[in-house]
Design an enzyme around this catalytic site. Structure first.
Site, short mmCIF file in Angstrom:
data_model
loop_
_atom_site.label_atom_id
_atom_site.label_comp_id
_atom_site.label_asym_id
_atom_site.label_seq_id
_atom_site.Cartn_x
_atom_site.Cartn_y
_atom_site.Cartn_z
N GLY A 1 0.68 -1.20 0.01
CA GLY A 1 0.07 -0.05 0.06
C GLY A 1 0.98 1.20 -0.09
CB CYS A 2 4.46 1.90 0.22
SG CYS A 2 4.73 0.99 1.62
CB THR A 3 2.40 2.58 -4.78
OG1 THR A 3 3.60 2.03 -4.96
CG2 THR A 3 1.84 3.39 -6.12
CB SER B 1 3.33 7.95 -2.23
OG SER B 1 4.32 7.52 -1.14
#
Length: 301
Positions: free
Chosen positions: A182-184, A187
């Site tokens: 879920g980091c993309t 951001s």
């Protein structure tokens, strides 16, 4: 004080290191100086140790080149104790000990990029509210040192495990680690709502332990218009005792968000984060509520 028994086996770097920091008080002193506690009385209050023992441990660390003793007052003479480059090199050791404790002492041994609401590490993060982030600088994605706290009324610091431009760049087994994915999305959600944060008087900074070149390779294609900062040396993690996990030989920040004011005081702490888009909305609501500016609804946008 009884004479210390030297452990300095000339052929064993572990024994030599323990000869300097083998006493548990010494690592706690390093921990607190990394948090911005530099003066004798403040260290004594934080640690609850006697003046005699603290004096002895500080002398040991200064003699070993881990701390430097710097005057801040002439009459009477008073000193601050600050980490040297040799001392800062111990920060990964502290983070490794903390990670081991979170995983194996208070946890169940599972590698996780998140936690439960009732965990001790969640309580540790929530206890940051009202504390100050010490002066430090991190490299941005172009290799320039930058203060993680912006000169705006508030800074939203969202800490994330790692984001990469290519799927094959992620460490093996990444998708199976709870909380790592879920980091993309995170951001890009901050990117898409950056105007709302700016209107509310807040800057947005992303922080991971990735190298600056790795962050740039991700940020440029995604069109991020705010800085990604590298905590590869774990200075921010150690300063705030942020929870981490280790994968592919690298310590990674667990996903959490801090709202910090211009005076470096933490005003909100969001952790654990189970719904990424909701956490971004919560950060925007927190900033808007403090500045008296209500975030715009989706219909207004």
């Amino acid at each position: 004080m009884p004479q210390r028994t030297s452990l300095a086996d000339a052929d064993c770097a572990i024994a030599q290191a323990l000869d300097v920091v083998g006493d548990w008080w010494t690592l706690l002193i390093v921990r607190d100086t990394a948090r911005g506690v530099h003066r004798f009385d403040a260290l004594q209050q934080e640690l609850g140790m006697s003046r005699k023992v603290l004096t002895e441990r500080l002398r040991l660390l200064v003699d070993a080149g881990v701390l430097t003793r710097e005057p801040y007052q002439d009459r009477p003479a008073r000193y601050e104790y600050r980490l040297t480059p040799r001392g800062r090199a111990l920060l990964p050791v502290l983070i490794a000990l903390q990670d081991w404790g979170d995983t194996w002492v208070t946890g169940d041994g599972e590698t996780m990029a998140t936690t439960t609401e009732a965990s001790r590490e969640a309580a540790r993060v929530h206890a940051l509210v009202g504390t100050r982030l010490p002066e430090l600088q991190l490299l941005d994605s172009y290799g320039t040192l930058s203060d993680p706290v912006a000169d705006t009324p508030y800074t939203v610091l969202y800490c994330f495990p790692g984001a990469y431009a290519r799927r094959d760049a992620y460490p093996p087994g990444w998708a199976e680690i709870p909380g790592a994915r879920g980091c993309t999305l995170e951001s890009c959600t901050y990117r898409d709502q950056l105007a709302e944060f700016t209107a509310a008087g807040a800057s947005v900074h992303g922080v991971s332990t990735q190298r600056p070149d790795e962050q740039r390779a991700f940020a440029d294609p995604e069109g991020l218009r705010f800085p990604l900062l590298s905590d590869a040396e774990l200075e921010l993690a150690a300063a705030l005792r942020l929870p981490t996990f280790r994968v592919a030989g690298v310590s990674r920040l667990k996903r959490l968000t801090l709202v910090v004011d211009r005076d470096r005081t933490v005003r909100e702490a969001l952790y654990p984060i189970t719904d990424i888009e909701a956490s971004v909305r919560a950060a925007l609501t927190a900033v808007g509520g403090r500045t008296g500016r209500s975030p715009r609804s989706a219909d207004e946008r």
